[in-house]
Design an enzyme around this catalytic site. Structure first.
Site, PDB file in Angstrom:
ATOM      1  N   TYR A 140     -16.265  17.103  57.804  1.00  0.00           N
ATOM      2  CA  TYR A 140     -15.984  16.021  56.849  1.00  0.00           C
ATOM      3  C   TYR A 140     -16.600  16.300  55.479  1.00  0.00           C
ATOM      4  O   TYR A 140     -16.114  15.823  54.465  1.00  0.00           O
ATOM      5  CB  TYR A 140     -16.531  14.687  57.366  1.00  0.00           C
ATOM      6  CG  TYR A 140     -15.584  13.894  58.215  1.00  0.00           C
ATOM      7  CD1 TYR A 140     -14.947  14.467  59.310  1.00  0.00           C
ATOM      8  CD2 TYR A 140     -15.321  12.551  57.941  1.00  0.00           C
ATOM      9  CE1 TYR A 140     -14.093  13.727  60.100  1.00  0.00           C
ATOM     10  CE2 TYR A 140     -14.466  11.804  58.729  1.00  0.00           C
ATOM     11  CZ  TYR A 140     -13.850  12.395  59.804  1.00  0.00           C
ATOM     12  OH  TYR A 140     -13.011  11.659  60.578  1.00  0.00           O
ATOM     13  N   LYS A 191     -17.335  22.772  71.080  1.00  0.00           N
ATOM     14  CA  LYS A 191     -16.275  23.757  71.354  1.00  0.00           C
ATOM     15  C   LYS A 191     -16.949  25.113  71.250  1.00  0.00           C
ATOM     16  O   LYS A 191     -16.556  25.986  70.471  1.00  0.00           O
ATOM     17  CB  LYS A 191     -15.130  23.566  70.340  1.00  0.00           C
ATOM     18  CG  LYS A 191     -13.875  24.369  70.653  1.00  0.00           C
ATOM     19  CD  LYS A 191     -13.078  23.842  71.837  1.00  0.00           C
ATOM     20  CE  LYS A 191     -11.933  24.789  72.157  1.00  0.00           C
ATOM     21  NZ  LYS A 191     -11.189  24.407  73.377  1.00  0.00           N
ATOM     22  N   ASP A 223     -12.029  19.549  74.527  1.00  0.00           N
ATOM     23  CA  ASP A 223     -10.711  19.311  75.149  1.00  0.00           C
ATOM     24  C   ASP A 223     -10.890  18.722  76.549  1.00  0.00           C
ATOM     25  O   ASP A 223     -10.215  17.757  76.927  1.00  0.00           O
ATOM     26  CB  ASP A 223      -9.854  20.595  75.165  1.00  0.00           C
ATOM     27  CG  ASP A 223     -10.589  21.826  75.685  1.00  0.00           C
ATOM     28  OD1 ASP A 223     -11.843  21.773  75.862  1.00  0.00           O
ATOM     29  OD2 ASP A 223      -9.932  22.852  75.922  1.00  0.00           O
ATOM     30  N   ASP A 247     -15.063  11.190  65.865  1.00  0.00           N
ATOM     31  CA  ASP A 247     -14.005  10.341  65.304  1.00  0.00           C
ATOM     32  C   ASP A 247     -12.858  10.225  66.304  1.00  0.00           C
ATOM     33  O   ASP A 247     -12.367   9.134  66.594  1.00  0.00           O
ATOM     34  CB  ASP A 247     -13.512  10.964  63.989  1.00  0.00           C
ATOM     35  CG  ASP A 247     -12.389  10.157  63.361  1.00  0.00           C
ATOM     36  OD1 ASP A 247     -12.527   8.916  63.279  1.00  0.00           O
ATOM     37  OD2 ASP A 247     -11.374  10.764  62.955  1.00  0.00           O
ATOM     38  N   ASP A 251     -11.900   6.888  69.240  1.00  0.00           N
ATOM     39  CA  ASP A 251     -10.635   6.129  69.299  1.00  0.00           C
ATOM     40  C   ASP A 251     -10.093   6.124  70.724  1.00  0.00           C
ATOM     41  O   ASP A 251      -9.587   5.112  71.207  1.00  0.00           O
ATOM     42  CB  ASP A 251      -9.580   6.732  68.357  1.00  0.00           C
ATOM     43  CG  ASP A 251      -9.600   6.080  66.977  1.00  0.00           C
ATOM     44  OD1 ASP A 251     -10.685   5.668  66.532  1.00  0.00           O
ATOM     45  OD2 ASP A 251      -8.522   6.004  66.336  1.00  0.00           O
TER      46      ASP A 251
HETATM   47  C1  IPM Z   1     -13.755   5.988  61.338  1.00  0.00           C
HETATM   48  C2  IPM Z   1     -12.587   6.170  60.405  1.00  0.00           C
HETATM   49  C3  IPM Z   1     -13.043   6.952  59.180  1.00  0.00           C
HETATM   50  C4  IPM Z   1     -13.506   8.306  59.645  1.00  0.00           C
HETATM   51  C5  IPM Z   1     -12.000   7.081  58.055  1.00  0.00           C
HETATM   52  C6  IPM Z   1     -11.474   5.729  57.617  1.00  0.00           C
HETATM   53  C7  IPM Z   1     -12.525   7.850  56.882  1.00  0.00           C
HETATM   54  O1  IPM Z   1     -11.539   6.784  61.069  1.00  0.00           O
HETATM   55  O2  IPM Z   1     -14.767   5.406  60.903  1.00  0.00           O
HETATM   56  O3  IPM Z   1     -13.655   6.418  62.487  1.00  0.00           O
HETATM   57  O4  IPM Z   1     -12.692   9.228  59.803  1.00  0.00           O
HETATM   58  O5  IPM Z   1     -14.700   8.471  59.870  1.00  0.00           O
HETATM   59 MG    MG Z   2     -11.849   7.024  63.160  1.00  0.00          MG
END
Ligand code: IPM
Ligand code: MG
Length: 357
Positions: A140, A191, A223, A247, A251
């Protein structure tokens, strides 16, 4: 002493969900908690007002605050802006400038929502895990980065995945400390079979692990971790991983709990100063419709009380209130199952406030 909280509603559904979390904060203030709320602009909202996603004034407010509550940033109208002007840079800038390297993303399945997950109830029921995501390094932020034109005229995009030993060590320590207070199991995700930088990650995590013989340490390639998360998520207690892997995996973990609208997060610096936000985004497609789920933001207030202010009892009161409204059968659209009538964003927020004991 008065605790100063900076509220940054941001974009999309951000202002709607933050308004409900503020109701919860005001309820706690009415009960005698010494909190002072201040508002600021970040993301697209700040760009619209001042031409910058992270105005100097917001950064100064953030530095002065004891904790920050953020809604979400981003929206389709900003996607064509130059990268430094995009809303996401507001969020990434706050993380970097404030040194919020340790991102805690708990994934807890409320038993009332076992049927709302896309996975079978027996796979997810009882799930209670924590993803510790490194938040201020890795790909990042790595340099060099960009898009260049090669000699043959072809465009080439590039980013750099880089971690220093000290960055790995401090996030590993955060994760071991958290594991120690939970189930004493830590899985480091990398990884290492392909990327040198995460081979170093694995080595350093092992070295730090010598100081935590009471925590059972394991390692998994990313993975495989993605697969294991949906195959048998209850094998995990605490996961520690890089910025980008965290990240993605967080999710996936969110969906185990029924909805990404349920997951709070804390981003902490070395002194537990923190920024608290739901892990979901600004959801522009549902903004302004009063259907967004405010629970992740409300639970983020709970994390703020716990991690920045040491008010574990008040954090527990919020968690209990959320559980209570779910018991009452209240559901926003994202967590409603067939036959359940969905409540509005404000309906959910009001119900949580009313359920705070
Ligand atoms: C998160 C989001 C952010 C990230 C974005 C909005 C920059 O997806 O906080 O997970 O990638 O960190
Ligand atoms: Mg995110």
């Amino acid at each position: 002493m008065t605790k100063r909280i900076l509220i940054l509603p941001g974009d999309g559904i951000g202002p709607e969900i933050v308004a409900e979390a503020v109701k919860v904060l005001n309820r706690l203030i009415a009960d005698g908690l010494d909190l002072e709320l201040e508002y600021g602009l970040v993301g697209g909202a700040a760009y619209d007002a001042s031409g910058q996603p992270l105005p100097a004034e917001t950064l100064a407010q953030a530095r002065a605050a004891d904790a920050i509550l953020l809604g979400a940033v981003g929206g389709p109208q900003y996607e064509s802006l130059d990268r430094p002007l995009r809303p996401e840079q507001g969020l990434l800038g706050l993380r970097a400038e404030l040194g919020l390297f340790s991102n805690l993303r708990p994934a807890i399945l409320y038993p009332q929502l076992a049927g709302a997950s896309t996975l079978r109830p027996e796979v997810v029921s009882g799930l209670d895990m924590m993803i510790v995501r490194e938040l201020t390094g890795g790909i990042y932020f790595g340099q060099p980065r960009g898009v260049r034109i090669l000699e043959n005229g072809e465009r080439e995009g590039f980013n750099t995945l880089v971690y220093r030993e000290s960055e790995i060590e401090r996030i590993a320590r955060s994760a071991f400390e958290i594991a120690r207070k939970r189930g004493r199991k830590l899985c480091s995700v990398d990884k290492a079979n392909v990327l040198e930088v995460t081979e170093l990650w694995r080595t350093v995590v092992k070295e730090v692990g010598r100081d935590y013989p009471d925590v059972e340490l394991s390692h998994m390639y990313v993975d495989n971790a993605a697969m294991q998360l949906v195959r048998a998520p209850k094998q995990f207690d605490v996961i520690v991983t890089t910025n980008m892997f965290g990240d993605i995996l967080s999710d996936a973990a969110a969906m185990l709990t029924g909805s990404i609208g349920m997951l709070p997060s804390a981003s902490l610096d070395a002194n537990a100063k923190g920024m608290y936000e739901p892990i979901h985004g600004s959801a522009p497609d549902i903004a302004g419709k009063s259907i967004a789920n405010p629970l992740a933001t409300i639970l983020s207030v709970g994390m703020m009380l716990r991690y920045s202010f040491g008010l574990a009892d008040d954090a527990d009161r919020i968690a209990a209130a959320v559980s209570n409204v779910l018991d009452q059968g209240l559901r926003t659209a994202d967590i409603a199952t067939a036959g359940q009538t969905a409540v509005t964003t404000a309906g959910m927020g009001d119900a949580v406030v009313a359920a705070i004991m």
